[in-house]
Design an enzyme around this catalytic site. Structure first.
Site, PDB file in Angstrom:
ATOM      1  N   LEU A  67     -60.876 -12.632  26.259  1.00  0.00           N
ATOM      2  CA  LEU A  67     -59.844 -13.517  26.828  1.00  0.00           C
ATOM      3  C   LEU A  67     -58.754 -12.713  27.525  1.00  0.00           C
ATOM      4  CD1 LEU A  67     -59.618 -15.842  23.698  1.00  0.00           C
ATOM      5  CD2 LEU A  67     -60.857 -16.291  25.823  1.00  0.00           C
ATOM      6  N   LYS A  68     -58.743 -11.412  27.280  1.00  0.00           N
ATOM      7  CA  LYS A  68     -57.679 -10.538  27.822  1.00  0.00           C
ATOM      8  C   LYS A  68     -56.326 -11.227  27.686  1.00  0.00           C
ATOM      9  CE  LYS A  68     -60.447  -7.533  30.655  1.00  0.00           C
ATOM     10  NZ  LYS A  68     -61.713  -8.256  30.813  1.00  0.00           N
ATOM     11  N   GLY A 182     -68.269  -0.422  32.286  1.00  0.00           N
ATOM     12  CA  GLY A 182     -68.302   0.437  33.471  1.00  0.00           C
ATOM     13  C   GLY A 182     -69.679   1.021  33.742  1.00  0.00           C
ATOM     14  N   PRO A 190     -75.886   4.948  31.822  1.00  0.00           N
ATOM     15  CA  PRO A 190     -76.034   4.583  30.405  1.00  0.00           C
ATOM     16  C   PRO A 190     -75.861   5.812  29.508  1.00  0.00           C
ATOM     17  CG  PRO A 190     -77.819   3.662  31.704  1.00  0.00           C
ATOM     18  CD  PRO A 190     -77.036   4.538  32.631  1.00  0.00           C
ATOM     19  N   ARG A 205     -73.714  -6.997  34.799  1.00  0.00           N
ATOM     20  CA  ARG A 205     -74.610  -7.292  35.911  1.00  0.00           C
ATOM     21  C   ARG A 205     -75.889  -6.479  35.954  1.00  0.00           C
ATOM     22  NH1 ARG A 205     -69.802  -6.526  39.994  1.00  0.00           N
ATOM     23  NH2 ARG A 205     -69.228  -5.180  38.253  1.00  0.00           N
TER      24      ARG A 205
HETATM   25  P1  BMP Z   1     -70.361  -5.254  34.656  1.00  0.00           P
HETATM   26  O1  BMP Z   1     -71.252  -4.369  33.790  1.00  0.00           O
HETATM   27  O2  BMP Z   1     -71.110  -6.345  35.316  1.00  0.00           O
HETATM   28  O3  BMP Z   1     -69.489  -4.457  35.568  1.00  0.00           O
HETATM   29  O4  BMP Z   1     -69.388  -6.043  33.645  1.00  0.00           O
HETATM   30  C1  BMP Z   1     -68.385  -5.407  32.933  1.00  0.00           C
HETATM   31  C2  BMP Z   1     -67.725  -6.373  31.987  1.00  0.00           C
HETATM   32  O5  BMP Z   1     -66.711  -5.712  31.260  1.00  0.00           O
HETATM   33  C3  BMP Z   1     -67.054  -7.571  32.664  1.00  0.00           C
HETATM   34  O6  BMP Z   1     -67.227  -8.701  31.822  1.00  0.00           O
HETATM   35  C4  BMP Z   1     -65.585  -7.183  32.723  1.00  0.00           C
HETATM   36  O7  BMP Z   1     -64.719  -8.296  32.610  1.00  0.00           O
HETATM   37  C5  BMP Z   1     -65.444  -6.318  31.477  1.00  0.00           C
HETATM   38  N1  BMP Z   1     -64.410  -5.273  31.575  1.00  0.00           N
HETATM   39  C6  BMP Z   1     -64.458  -4.297  32.565  1.00  0.00           C
HETATM   40  O8  BMP Z   1     -65.349  -4.282  33.407  1.00  0.00           O
HETATM   41  N2  BMP Z   1     -63.477  -3.340  32.568  1.00  0.00           N
HETATM   42  C7  BMP Z   1     -62.466  -3.299  31.674  1.00  0.00           C
HETATM   43  O9  BMP Z   1     -61.654  -2.402  31.713  1.00  0.00           O
HETATM   44  C8  BMP Z   1     -62.407  -4.298  30.690  1.00  0.00           C
HETATM   45  C9  BMP Z   1     -63.398  -5.271  30.640  1.00  0.00           C
HETATM   46  O10 BMP Z   1     -63.353  -6.202  29.704  1.00  0.00           O
END
Ligand code: BMP
Length: 225
Positions: A67-68, A182, A190, A205
């Site tokens: 929810l940040k 990230g 990974p 994603r």
């Molecule tokens: P993706 O792997 O698709 O980039 O998703 C990363 C997820 O982590 C997203 O749900 C994003 O809201 C969350 N997130 C982020 O990317 N960086 C942060 O610093 C904090 C996060 O919650």
């Protein structure tokens, strides 16, 4: 759990968020350690949809409501309680609002509900270097005083994960969890965050947009370690 990964369920705009999420959970089942929902899902699916999604997650999955939160205490409690009542066990909040009249009230609520606080120590976007990273030590010490379960720290800057782990060694709970987004879509490989001291990598994603999410997760993480 085969992989120390939390899957971020951020549904694309043209998908039904509940059906999309359930299809991904059905594909992955208990291979990741947990699942994370956030505002992209909640504002489309509502708490009823979030509840339906939580109910198909494996019983022991970490269920993160990202929810940040960044508000006054009573309002954060209203928001967090909606997610906890929908079946989520961990709630992410911003630290910069401070403790008094803010995180103290949130923590009291979470404790009474048997849920956990996850505090953002920093963020994965490049702009977080300018502000967030400057306060990372303070935020971790604040989380420690609050009894936070864990911290979000950026997989995109592994030295910040190492920093969080280092600060944690000076606290009563050096084994507090570090969860790191990230990986994949934001460019990090990974295992990079785990190698730097994280407990879980957050992946969205790179797995959820794949035709076959289970195959994508396996391809990214290879054989379990
Ligand atoms: P993706 O792997 O698709 O980039 O998703 C990363 C997820 O982590 C997203 O749900 C994003 O809201 C969350 N997130 C982020 O990317 N960086 C942060 O610093 C904090 C996060 O919650």
């Amino acid at each position: 759990m085969r992989y120390p990964v939390i899957i971020a369920l951020d549904p694309p705009r043209d998908e039904d968020p509940v059906l999309w999420s359930i299809r991904i959970i059905d594909s992955l089942r208990d291979t990741p350690a947990g699942y994370k929902i956030g505002l992209p899902l909640l504002v489309r699916a509502g708490t009823k949809g979030a509840d339906d999604i939580a109910s198909v997650m494996p019983a022991d999955a970490i269920r993160v409501a990202d929810l940040k939160l960044a508000d006054i205490g009573p309002v954060m409690v209203l928001t967090a309680s909606a997610a906890v009542e929908a079946g989520y066990t961990h709630v992410i909040a911003h630290p910069f609002i401070g403790v008094e009249g803010g995180l103290d009230e949130l923590v009291n609520y979470l404790r009474s509900a048997g849920a956990e606080l996850v505090l953002l120590a920093s963020m994965s976007n490049p702009g977080a270097v300018r502000y967030f990273d400057q306060f990372i030590d303070e935020f971790v010490l604040m989380g420690s005083r609050l009894g936070a379960w864990g911290y979000v720290a950026p997989a995109t800057r592994p030295h910040m994960i190492r920093r969080v782990r280092e600060v944690l060694t000076k606290t009563p709970n050096p084994a507090a969890k570090i969860v790191s987004p990230g990986i994949g879509a934001q460019g990090q490989r990974p295992w990079a965050a785990i190698k730097a001291g994280a407990d879980y990598e957050i992946v969205g994603r790179a797995v959820t947009r794949a035709e076959d999410p289970a195959e994508a997760l396996e391809k990214l993480y290879g054989s379990p370690r």
